[in-house]
Design a protein around this motif. Sequence first.
Motif, short mmCIF file in Angstrom:
data_model
loop_
_atom_site.label_atom_id
_atom_site.label_comp_id
_atom_site.label_asym_id
_atom_site.label_seq_id
_atom_site.Cartn_x
_atom_site.Cartn_y
_atom_site.Cartn_z
N VAL A 99 38.75 69.93 -50.39
CA VAL A 99 39.39 68.66 -50.00
C VAL A 99 39.51 68.57 -48.48
N ILE A 100 39.91 69.65 -47.84
CA ILE A 100 40.04 69.63 -46.38
C ILE A 100 38.69 69.29 -45.75
N ASN A 101 37.62 69.93 -46.24
CA ASN A 101 36.28 69.63 -45.75
C ASN A 101 35.95 68.16 -45.94
N GLN A 102 36.26 67.63 -47.09
CA GLN A 102 35.92 66.25 -47.39
C GLN A 102 36.73 65.25 -46.59
N ILE A 103 37.97 65.58 -46.26
CA ILE A 103 38.73 64.63 -45.42
C ILE A 103 38.24 64.68 -43.98
N ILE A 104 37.75 65.84 -43.55
CA ILE A 104 37.15 65.91 -42.21
C ILE A 104 35.90 65.03 -42.17
N ILE A 105 35.08 65.12 -43.21
CA ILE A 105 33.89 64.27 -43.30
C ILE A 105 34.29 62.80 -43.37
N SER A 106 35.35 62.52 -44.12
CA SER A 106 35.85 61.14 -44.21
C SER A 106 36.25 60.61 -42.84
N SER A 107 36.84 61.47 -42.04
CA SER A 107 37.20 61.09 -40.67
C SER A 107 35.94 60.87 -39.84
N ASP A 108 34.97 61.76 -39.98
CA ASP A 108 33.70 61.61 -39.25
C ASP A 108 33.04 60.28 -39.56
#
Length: 120
Positions: free
Chosen positions: A78-87
């Motif tokens: 999830v942390i990885n995916q929210i970083i990608i979501s921010s990107d």
Amino acid sequence: MHQFSFERLTAWQLSRVFVKKIYQLTSNFPIEEKYGLVSQLRRASISISSNLAEGSSRLSAVDQKRFYQYSYSSLMEVINQIIISSDMNFISDEELVELRKDGNELSKVINGLVKSLITK
């Protein structure tokens, strides 16, 4: 009403709040992400609490630890995916910071569960 052992876990209680935030956040994602990032984020966030619940039902410390580690792994997903979501500019910097803070707190509690079982 009967309360199951997992319902008393601080990690599980925090994970419920985390899931709700993920669902609220992803409701604003672009429609084309419904079956992509939205689905991934939601399933991974639910997996955190589900693995905590399942782990608490296991009779051996080894089995409990394995499921708590699965929960931690789902949190990292999830942390990885929210970083990608921010990107991708699907979430704001402020939302990213808040979710990372929540994720950090949850990771500490889950790691505490794992460490408590290492000595058993």
